[in-house]
Design an enzyme around this catalytic site. Structure first.
Site, PDB file in Angstrom:
ATOM      1  N   HIS A 173     -10.668  -6.311  -1.823  1.00  0.00           N
ATOM      2  CA  HIS A 173      -9.281  -6.406  -1.375  1.00  0.00           C
ATOM      3  C   HIS A 173      -9.216  -6.625   0.135  1.00  0.00           C
ATOM      4  O   HIS A 173     -10.158  -6.314   0.855  1.00  0.00           O
ATOM      5  CB  HIS A 173      -8.468  -5.175  -1.765  1.00  0.00           C
ATOM      6  CG  HIS A 173      -8.982  -3.872  -1.229  1.00  0.00           C
ATOM      7  ND1 HIS A 173     -10.113  -3.256  -1.718  1.00  0.00           N
ATOM      8  CD2 HIS A 173      -8.515  -3.060  -0.262  1.00  0.00           C
ATOM      9  CE1 HIS A 173     -10.314  -2.114  -1.080  1.00  0.00           C
ATOM     10  NE2 HIS A 173      -9.362  -1.979  -0.171  1.00  0.00           N
ATOM     11  N   HIS A 219      -6.547  -5.928   3.392  1.00  0.00           N
ATOM     12  CA  HIS A 219      -5.341  -5.272   3.899  1.00  0.00           C
ATOM     13  C   HIS A 219      -4.638  -6.235   4.848  1.00  0.00           C
ATOM     14  O   HIS A 219      -5.278  -6.803   5.736  1.00  0.00           O
ATOM     15  CB  HIS A 219      -5.698  -4.020   4.717  1.00  0.00           C
ATOM     16  CG  HIS A 219      -6.358  -2.935   3.951  1.00  0.00           C
ATOM     17  ND1 HIS A 219      -5.685  -1.809   3.539  1.00  0.00           N
ATOM     18  CD2 HIS A 219      -7.643  -2.776   3.538  1.00  0.00           C
ATOM     19  CE1 HIS A 219      -6.524  -1.006   2.907  1.00  0.00           C
ATOM     20  NE2 HIS A 219      -7.720  -1.575   2.890  1.00  0.00           N
ATOM     21  N   ASP A 267       0.861  -1.185   0.000  1.00  0.00           N
ATOM     22  CA  ASP A 267       0.000   0.000   0.000  1.00  0.00           C
ATOM     23  C   ASP A 267       0.899   1.239   0.000  1.00  0.00           C
ATOM     24  O   ASP A 267       1.837   1.319   0.799  1.00  0.00           O
ATOM     25  CB  ASP A 267      -0.878  -0.015   1.256  1.00  0.00           C
ATOM     26  CG  ASP A 267      -1.993   1.003   1.227  1.00  0.00           C
ATOM     27  OD1 ASP A 267      -1.727   2.173   0.881  1.00  0.00           O
ATOM     28  OD2 ASP A 267      -3.126   0.646   1.578  1.00  0.00           O
ATOM     29  N   ILE A 268       0.640   2.182  -0.898  1.00  0.00           N
ATOM     30  CA  ILE A 268       1.502   3.373  -0.962  1.00  0.00           C
ATOM     31  C   ILE A 268       1.148   4.413   0.108  1.00  0.00           C
ATOM     32  O   ILE A 268       1.836   5.422   0.242  1.00  0.00           O
ATOM     33  CB  ILE A 268       1.514   4.031  -2.362  1.00  0.00           C
ATOM     34  CG1 ILE A 268       0.121   4.467  -2.777  1.00  0.00           C
ATOM     35  CG2 ILE A 268       2.151   3.096  -3.382  1.00  0.00           C
ATOM     36  CD1 ILE A 268       0.117   5.370  -3.998  1.00  0.00           C
TER      37      ILE A 268
END
Length: 124
Positions: free
Chosen positions: A92, A94, A29-30
Site C-alpha cells: 500500500h 499512503h 485511513d481511519i
C-alpha cells in the site's frame, strides 16, 4: 488468512472509499496523520510493493498519481507519498495532504462527519 485490506476490498469491513478500479482500491485511513490521509492498495494481496507483478505495480502507481493530483486540486496542499510496508502485510501507499504542521506518527482526531466530508471531496 486474508489481510485487513482484502477484507475491506471484499466489503467485510466498512471503509470510506474514495476510488476503485479493476486493479486498485483507495480509502481514507481511519488513523489519519492529516485530514485526507488515504491508503491506495492493489486488489492483489502481496506483502511487499516490489513483489507485485509489473502490471499490478503500474496500476497501483497510476492510481497513486491520479489521486495525488486530485487531492492537491481539491485540498490545495501538496500530497506526500509514503511506502512504509511494515504495518499491514498488504502492499500500500499512503497519500497525505502535506503542510508545515505535518509530522510522522501523529494522529488527527476526526469524527464520522469529518470522514464523510473529506470522502465527498476526494471521491472519484
Amino acid at each position: 488468512m486474508p489481510s485487513i485490506f482484502t477484507k475491506i476490498i471484499n466489503g467485510e469491513i466498512p471503509c470510506y472509499k474514495i476510488y476503485e478500479d479493476d486493479k486498485t482500491f483507495a480509502f481514507l485511513d481511519i488513523h489519519p496523520e492529516t485530514k485526507g490521509h488515504t491508503l491506495v492498495i492493489p486488489k492483489k494481496e502481496v506483502d511487499k510493493i516490489y513483489d507485485l507483478p509489473n502490471d499490478d505495480y503500474q496500476a497501483l502507481m497510476s492510481t497513486v498519481k491520479k489521486l495525488s493530483r486530485h487531492m492537491e486540486k481539491q485540498l490545495g496542499q501538496r500530497t506526500l507519498w509514503k511506502v512504509v510496508g511494515t504495518d499491514v502485510p498488504h502492499a500500500h501507499v499512503h497519500l497525505e495532504p502535506f503542510d508545515e504542521t505535518w509530522f510522522h506518527g501523529r494522529e488527527v482526531a476526526m469524527t464520522e462527519a469529518d470522514f464523510k466530508e473529506i470522502q465527498a471531496k476526494l471521491k472519484l
